[in-house]
Structure formats: structure tokens, C-alpha cells
Enzyme design. Structure first.
Site, PDB file in Angstrom:
ATOM      1  N   LYS A  81      28.054 -27.602  37.333  1.00 53.92           N
ATOM      2  CA  LYS A  81      27.093 -28.864  37.040  1.00 53.92           C
ATOM      3  C   LYS A  81      26.285 -28.031  35.747  1.00 53.92           C
ATOM      4  O   LYS A  81      25.951 -27.004  35.681  1.00 53.92           O
ATOM      5  CB  LYS A  81      26.403 -29.169  38.138  1.00 53.92           C
ATOM      6  CG  LYS A  81      25.462 -28.121  38.942  1.00 53.92           C
ATOM      7  CD  LYS A  81      24.980 -28.675  39.995  1.00 53.92           C
ATOM      8  CE  LYS A  81      25.795 -28.863  41.100  1.00 53.92           C
ATOM      9  NZ  LYS A  81      25.227 -29.063  42.652  1.00 53.92           N
ATOM     10  N   ARG A  98      18.482 -37.390  37.546  1.00 51.66           N
ATOM     11  CA  ARG A  98      17.435 -36.862  38.550  1.00 51.66           C
ATOM     12  C   ARG A  98      16.390 -37.716  38.996  1.00 51.66           C
ATOM     13  O   ARG A  98      15.655 -38.025  38.237  1.00 51.66           O
ATOM     14  CB  ARG A  98      16.875 -35.667  37.763  1.00 51.66           C
ATOM     15  CG  ARG A  98      18.022 -34.487  37.166  1.00 51.66           C
ATOM     16  CD  ARG A  98      17.401 -33.440  36.771  1.00 51.66           C
ATOM     17  NE  ARG A  98      16.803 -32.724  37.631  1.00 51.66           N
ATOM     18  CZ  ARG A  98      16.517 -31.278  37.604  1.00 51.66           C
ATOM     19  NH1 ARG A  98      17.200 -30.753  36.666  1.00 51.66           N
ATOM     20  NH2 ARG A  98      16.100 -30.525  38.808  1.00 51.66           N
ATOM     21  N   ASP A 130      30.953 -32.609  54.514  1.00 50.99           N
ATOM     22  CA  ASP A 130      30.084 -31.462  54.000  1.00 50.99           C
ATOM     23  C   ASP A 130      28.931 -31.805  53.762  1.00 50.99           C
ATOM     24  O   ASP A 130      28.064 -31.249  52.871  1.00 50.99           O
ATOM     25  CB  ASP A 130      30.714 -30.852  52.570  1.00 50.99           C
ATOM     26  CG  ASP A 130      30.364 -29.568  52.188  1.00 50.99           C
ATOM     27  OD1 ASP A 130      30.488 -28.531  53.014  1.00 50.99           O
ATOM     28  OD2 ASP A 130      30.018 -29.473  50.937  1.00 50.99           O
ATOM     29  N   TYR A 150      22.315 -37.811  47.556  1.00 47.55           N
ATOM     30  CA  TYR A 150      23.114 -37.198  46.412  1.00 47.55           C
ATOM     31  C   TYR A 150      24.178 -36.591  47.098  1.00 47.55           C
ATOM     32  O   TYR A 150      24.289 -36.528  48.439  1.00 47.55           O
ATOM     33  CB  TYR A 150      22.403 -36.477  45.612  1.00 47.55           C
ATOM     34  CG  TYR A 150      21.723 -35.414  46.253  1.00 47.55           C
ATOM     35  CD1 TYR A 150      22.261 -33.929  46.387  1.00 47.55           C
ATOM     36  CD2 TYR A 150      20.342 -35.628  46.925  1.00 47.55           C
ATOM     37  CE1 TYR A 150      21.248 -33.002  47.041  1.00 47.55           C
ATOM     38  CE2 TYR A 150      19.724 -34.419  47.599  1.00 47.55           C
ATOM     39  CZ  TYR A 150      20.378 -33.196  47.635  1.00 47.55           C
ATOM     40  OH  TYR A 150      19.660 -32.202  48.401  1.00 47.55           O
TER      41      TYR A 150
END
Length: 438
Positions: A157, A228, A311, A332
Site C-alpha cells: 500500500k 482515509r 482475517d 476497512y
């Protein structure tokens, strides 16, 4: 060794490390404590020293909080190698990477005369594409010979600023990245992950969950762009919002982000010392709106099950932290992990539902077990499970078609569709039995 810890321009406190004892210490600055709206950075770092707390316990809490600001996996390896710092040297890594972290914190050497650099370095789509293709030779987090990332996670990322002029790497107090860019993983075992995450994030929004906005761009390689939620644009300035992840909130190191921190093999799978859903729900008991916050966490938990996101660990959950305490941040990193080979992503849950660590083990009794352990009404759990499963199914056809129109790949979309449809129908069938399974 001392580092200033700042929120924007404000000095919050000082982080110290004594190499002779290998102890860490953090103390809030007096001007921060005198401020009307001051707050603790984390429940594990209270504003005032706990009476009788041993130095070793304080040191551990400080280390665990600040090490969670660092990236994981290859990005951490690249940072250590690029700066010639040992991966175990927390202070050195914070000096190198602390200019922009997840949330609002900035760390710098405690020299009030230090001038902080300001800069905007444009990044074109062509350069972004080239860097994506060069990842087997050059880590994606290293640009211009410098590591540009301090965001936890193993996936490649990059944090960039977006303006009308395009993408840019920025430095400075009043400048910060506004988006996270996530290209397709290098590993062929995770091919289609950008499309998978794009669809799951859109499904979550359609089902009514607060989520980080996402889009899929092609440079021409597919890149998932995440806006964000720890940034806010105000009067031409980028305001950083303080957030902490689940490990920071619980006072755990990143190695304990899974409930079974030592793995799922027979000899250690009974050890559940890591982050867990009951511990996370307990955190929200003292928030300003505990009922609303716990309901949001319940919906987050249910949705992970519905999409097969095994996960969903503690570092994939964040909280805004401020004068009123903790409040859940938008969701997210939502991925249908069960759509991939088990060698690529584990088929067991990062955090158990009751005592169930897999979809096969999950049953009405385990949902009821989960409700009791988390202090929830089993009827509420059943109702929310039914509602969210039906909402997800209703949104599936519309969102899958729209995602493909917007550039998602058809094959990974078809694979996750099968997993999600099966999961939602199974949960709808078992939900009515939860209240009576206690």
C-alpha cells in the site's frame, strides 16, 4: 533517546528509551494536561501515572502502543533495510517513519529548533504503474530512496495526497496523505484481491455499515483507492484525526492481533491470549454512547461472517480517540477470504464467535455463547444477523453488476458471490434458533 509526540502542532508528550535497561517511558506534556480538551491517547496510556504501576509494566504498555504505529511484513523489512536500522529498534524506526502515521500522531527528535520539511512531490499514473510492476525488485513503500509508509498491514500500500493536480507524496505539518492506494498483490494466489475488497466494501455500505469510501482505478494495473477517514480537509489544510487500532486499545502487541496468537495447530490452539471479541466489546462499555457503539461492533462482527472474512483481526478495527473517549471508526480491509485458497488466506476466524473458529463450527449455540460472553441480548444478535444477511443478499446482484461495470474482474467477483450467498442463507436459517440456544 527522546522523541516528541505531537498532534498537529501540539506537543502531547515525550517518549523515552533507556538502552541500558531497555525500558520505555511516556509522559504527557504539562501544556497538554492543562488544555481544556486534553485526552489520553489510549486507555492503556492514561493521563496520569497509575499508582504503584511497576516500571516494567509501564514500559510494556508504552512499547506496545508505539510499535503498533509501524507497518508489518515486507514494509517493515524495507524500512529497516533502507534506514540501516534493526527491526527490533523501535525508536530508530519511529524516527524514520513517525512523520506520518495512521491517525494524527507525529514523532520527531526532541529538538525544538528542528525545522520540519514541507514538500509536494507529484506521482503520475505512469510512475505509479511502473512502481507496481517493479515490486519484485523494489519495495512499493520505498520512493526516492526513502520509506514513505507507516501504516500497519502486510498488503502492499502507499499513502498519497490527492488534489485537482493528481497524486503526490507530501511532507509537512499541514500536509498529509488523504488516500491509501492498494495494488493487486504480487502473489498469484491472491489474484483479484482488489476486486474482492472493492465489492465487499460496497456491499458493507449497501447493508448500512459505516465504511471508508473506495474506488477502483486502473493505471492500467488495478488499484483500490481508499479515502482515509483519519484525515479531514479544512480551509486548505489537512487535519489529522487521532485513531487507535484494536491492539492499541487493548494494550496488545501486533503479534497478538489474533485470538490464537500462537496458531491453530493442535498443541497451542487452546491458548487464546490474543485479541478477542469479548475484550473489544468490553472496551465500549464506558464510551459516551455504549449501546450505539456496541451495536456498531456487533454489525461489524456479523458482516465479517457473512462475507467470509476470516482475517478480521484486531488491527483491522479502529477507534477514534478523543475527549469523549473511544468511538468506532468506519470499517476497512473487508475481504472475502474464503474465496481464496486456504494456503493464501486462513480458513479459520481471527477472532472466535463464541468458541467457533470456523464457519463449519458456527451454529446457533455458538452465536448464543458469543452473545453471553460479550454482554449482548441473544434476541438482538438473532435479529441483526437476519437483517444484515437479508440486506446483503438484496444488495448482492446490484452491487456485483455495478462493481464489474466500474472495473472489477468478473472471475474473483463470481468466486466471492458463491461464498457470500451460501453464508447469508445459512445464517438466515440459524438466526431464529439463537435465543433458544442459550
Amino acid at each position: 533517546m527522546k522523541l516528541d509526540v505531537l498532534l498537529g502542532h501540539l506537543l502531547v508528550g515525550t517518549l523515552e528509551h533507556d538502552p541500558a535497561t531497555n525500558r520505555f517511558a511516556f509522559a504527557y506534556a504539562q501544556q497538554w494536561l492543562r488544555a481544556k480538551d486534553c485526552f489520553a491517547l489510549s486507555p492503556q496510556l492514561p493521563l496520569f501515572e497509575l499508582p504503584g504501576q511497576p516500571a516494567d509494566a509501564h514500559s510494556a504498555a508504552v512499547r506496545q502502543f508505539f510499535e503498533n504505529l509501524l507497518p508489518e511484513g515486507q514494509a517493515l523489512d524495507a524500512a529497516a533495510s533502507s534506514h540501516r536500522i534493526s527491526k527490533s529498534n523501535l525508536m530508530g524506526l519511529l524516527v524514520a517513519l513517525g512523520g506520518e502515521t495512521a491517525g494524527a500522531l507525529r514523532l520527531r527528535l526532541d529538538d525544538v529548533g528542528t525545522e520540519e520539511r514541507e514538500g509536494v512531490r507529484p506521482v503520475s499514473d505512469a510512475e505509479l504503474s511502473e512502481r507496481i510492476r517493479l515490486r519484485p525488485q523494489l519495495p512499493f513503500s520505498v520512493w526516492d530512496g526513502k520509506v514513505r509508509l507507516s501504516i500497519a498491514g502486510f498488503q502492499d500500500k502507499m499513502a498519497l495526497y490527492r488534489s485537482t493536480a493528481g497524486w503526490a507524496i507530501v511532507e509537512g505539518v499541514d500536509l498529509a496523505s488523504t488516500h491509501i492506494l492498494k495494488p493487486e498483490p504480487v502473489s498469484s494466489a491472491l489474484a483479484g484481491l482488489t476486486s474482492n475488497e472493492f465489492v465487499c466494501m460496497r456491499l458493507a455500505k449497501a447493508a448500512g455499515l459505516p465504511v471508508a469510501p473506495v474506488e477502483l482505478i486502473h493505471v492500467p494495473e488495478p488499484v483500490l483507492v481508499v479515502t482515509r477517514f483519519d484525515r479531514r480537509v479544512r480551509e486548505g489544510r489537512i487535519e489529522r484525526l487521532h485513531i487507535i487500532d484494536g491492539c492499541q486499545a487493548l494494550g496488545l502487541s501486533s503479534g497478538f492481533k489474533y485470538e490464537r496468537p500462537y496458531g491453530d495447530v493442535r498443541d497451542v490452539r487452546q491458548i487464546r491470549d490474543g485479541a478477542s471479541l469479548p475484550r473489544l466489546f468490553a472496551l465500549l462499555a464506558d464510551t459516551a454512547q455504549p449501546a450505539a457503539q456496541r451495536l456498531q461492533l456487533l454489525r461489524w462482527t456479523i458482516f465479517q461472517v457473512l462475507i467470509g472474512n476470516t482475517d478480521a483481526h484486531a488491527k483491522n478495527l479502529s477507534f477514534f480517540s478523543g475527549p469523549e473517549g473511544l468511538s468506532l471508526a468506519p470499517a476497512y480491509d473487508l475481504v472475502c477470504a474464503l474465496a481464496f485458497d486456504r494456503q493464501a488466506l486462513a480458513g479459520t476466524y481471527a477472532m472466535a464467535i463464541g468458541d467457533a473458529f470456523s464457519e463449519d463450527e458456527l451454529c446457533p449455540y455458538e452465536w448464543a455463547n458469543f452473545a453471553e460472553a460479550c454482554g449482548l441480548n441473544p434476541k438482538l444478535v438473532g435479529r441483526e444477523l437476519t437483517r444484515l444477511a437479508k440486506a446483503t443478499l438484496a444488495a448482492l446482484d446490484r452491487e456485483l453488476g455495478e462493481a464489474i461495470r466500474l472495473g472489477a474482474k468478473a472471475e474473483p467477483v463470481a468466486m466471492l458471490e458463491q461464498v457470500i450467498r451460501t453464508s447469508c442463507r445459512r445464517q438466515i436459517d440459524m438466526a431464529p434458533e439463537i435465543p433458544s440456544a442459550c
